[in-house]
Design a protein around this motif. Structure first.
Motif, mmCIF file in Angstrom:
data_model
loop_
_atom_site.group_PDB
_atom_site.id
_atom_site.type_symbol
_atom_site.label_atom_id
_atom_site.label_comp_id
_atom_site.label_asym_id
_atom_site.label_seq_id
_atom_site.Cartn_x
_atom_site.Cartn_y
_atom_site.Cartn_z
ATOM 1 N N THR A 110 44.812 77.580 16.662
ATOM 2 C CA THR A 110 43.918 76.986 16.243
ATOM 3 C C THR A 110 44.986 76.506 15.121
ATOM 4 O OG1 THR A 110 41.117 78.006 16.109
ATOM 5 C CG2 THR A 110 42.170 76.588 14.272
ATOM 6 N N PRO A 111 44.686 75.203 14.543
ATOM 7 C CA PRO A 111 46.151 74.160 13.254
ATOM 8 C C PRO A 111 45.510 74.589 12.246
ATOM 9 C CG PRO A 111 45.146 73.229 15.634
ATOM 10 C CD PRO A 111 44.812 74.119 16.399
ATOM 11 N N ILE A 112 46.829 75.393 11.391
ATOM 12 C CA ILE A 112 46.893 75.768 10.480
ATOM 13 C C ILE A 112 46.690 74.458 9.278
ATOM 14 C CG2 ILE A 112 47.431 77.403 9.038
ATOM 15 C CD1 ILE A 112 48.049 79.286 10.971
ATOM 16 N N PRO A 113 46.434 74.431 8.477
ATOM 17 C CA PRO A 113 46.389 72.762 7.156
ATOM 18 C C PRO A 113 47.763 73.474 6.648
ATOM 19 C CG PRO A 113 44.523 74.324 6.645
ATOM 20 C CD PRO A 113 45.335 74.586 8.159
ATOM 21 N N GLU A 160 51.076 85.943 18.203
ATOM 22 C CA GLU A 160 50.406 86.481 18.091
ATOM 23 C C GLU A 160 51.204 87.050 17.007
ATOM 24 O OE1 GLU A 160 47.083 89.832 18.802
ATOM 25 O OE2 GLU A 160 47.906 88.658 20.209
ATOM 26 N N ASN A 161 52.047 88.257 17.018
ATOM 27 C CA ASN A 161 53.240 88.217 16.304
ATOM 28 C C ASN A 161 53.340 87.534 15.482
ATOM 29 O OD1 ASN A 161 54.932 90.509 18.272
ATOM 30 N ND2 ASN A 161 52.887 90.927 17.447
ATOM 31 N N LEU A 162 54.098 86.567 15.009
ATOM 32 C CA LEU A 162 54.224 85.165 14.471
ATOM 33 C C LEU A 162 53.232 84.942 13.950
ATOM 34 C CD1 LEU A 162 57.080 84.446 12.507
ATOM 35 C CD2 LEU A 162 57.008 82.679 15.515
ATOM 36 N N PHE A 163 52.227 84.195 14.289
ATOM 37 C CA PHE A 163 51.768 83.325 13.570
ATOM 38 C C PHE A 163 50.153 83.956 13.437
ATOM 39 C CE2 PHE A 163 54.493 80.022 15.570
ATOM 40 C CZ PHE A 163 54.355 79.815 14.918
ATOM 41 N N GLY A 164 50.001 85.491 14.034
ATOM 42 C CA GLY A 164 48.091 85.720 13.440
ATOM 43 C C GLY A 164 47.666 85.218 14.916
#
Length: 239
Positions: free
Chosen positions: A154-157, A145-149
């Motif tokens: 959910t995969p981020i395009p 969560e710290n790194l990717f939100g």
């Protein structure tokens, strides 16, 4: 890393893929490992890191081409070794406990780029479908969560950890400009609409890059053209 006695733990996209998907992500071509570094001075950190990499290379399996040529100050935050058995690049990121937080980063020509994490320890974890235990941050969910939100499940395009991570320190602004602007213009030149639009939004709104009014107008016109190309391509693919 048994040869060195260090607890090298899974981080970044390597950890995300194994934890979320049960496998390495298809487009992830390298491995990301973290190592905590002790000591109180920069010289102590650099010495510890160089000794560590030298020990890793003594095994004969790994090589670090930079070891005798690269300036040592560039290894304070991150470096890499290459696995000679398969050619895989292993990125080593060095983590520091500082004022109740955990810091990691990279060097750039402009300024250090720093990620700031909530404190964690290193523990063993077995992923579903895997036989081996790996060292990981003690709270994997919080680390991701710290790194990717908050939406890391959910995969981020479109993703770029050098400009998009929510835990990038404000002091990283110059480094973000250094990487982000170059990659933004590259996306424009290559007609990559989604990437270009994402970089422009990040640079303009989050990082406050000082685009002039004239430049903004020019860029937004280009983005509109790329959007049209992108939507036409999608329509043609559906036919």
């Amino acid at each position: 890393m048994k040869k060195t006695g260090e607890k090298a733990f899974l981080i970044g996209g390597t950890l995300l893929g194994l934890y979320r998907d049960g496998k390495l992500m298809d487009y992830d071509k390298d491995a990301d490992l973290g190592i905590f570094i002790a000591g109180t001075t920069r010289d102590e950190h650099i010495k510890q890191i160089r000794n560590l990499v030298e020990k890793i290379c003594q095994s004969g399996r790994f090589v670090a081409p930079w070891l005798n040529t690269k300036k040592p100050e560039f290894t304070e935050f991150t470096t890499c070794v290459i696995d000679k058995t398969n050619g895989i690049l292993v990125d080593l990121f060095f983590f520091y406990k500082y004022q109740g937080k955990v810091l990691a980063g990279i060097h750039t020509k402009m300024a250090p780029l720093l990620w700031v994490y909530e404190p964690f320890e290193v523990v063993k974890h077995k992923f579903s479908g895997h036989d081996f235990e790996y060292y990981v941050p003690s709270d994997i969910d919080l680390y991701l969560e710290n790194l990717f939100g908050t939406d890391w499940r959910t995969p981020i395009p479109v993703w770029d950890s050098l400009v998009k991570c929510p835990n990038l320190a404000r002091s990283s602004q110059k480094a973000v400009f250094y990487y982000g602007v170059g990659r933004f213009y590259q996306a424009l030149e290559n007609h990559k609409y989604l990437k270009a639009a994402d970089y422009y939004d990040l640079l303009s709104n989050r990082w406050k890059y000082p685009f002039s009014a004239e430049m903004k107008s020019h860029i937004e016109n280009l983005l509109q053209q790329l959007k049209g190309e992108f939507e036409n391509t999608k329509q043609n693919q559906k036919k």
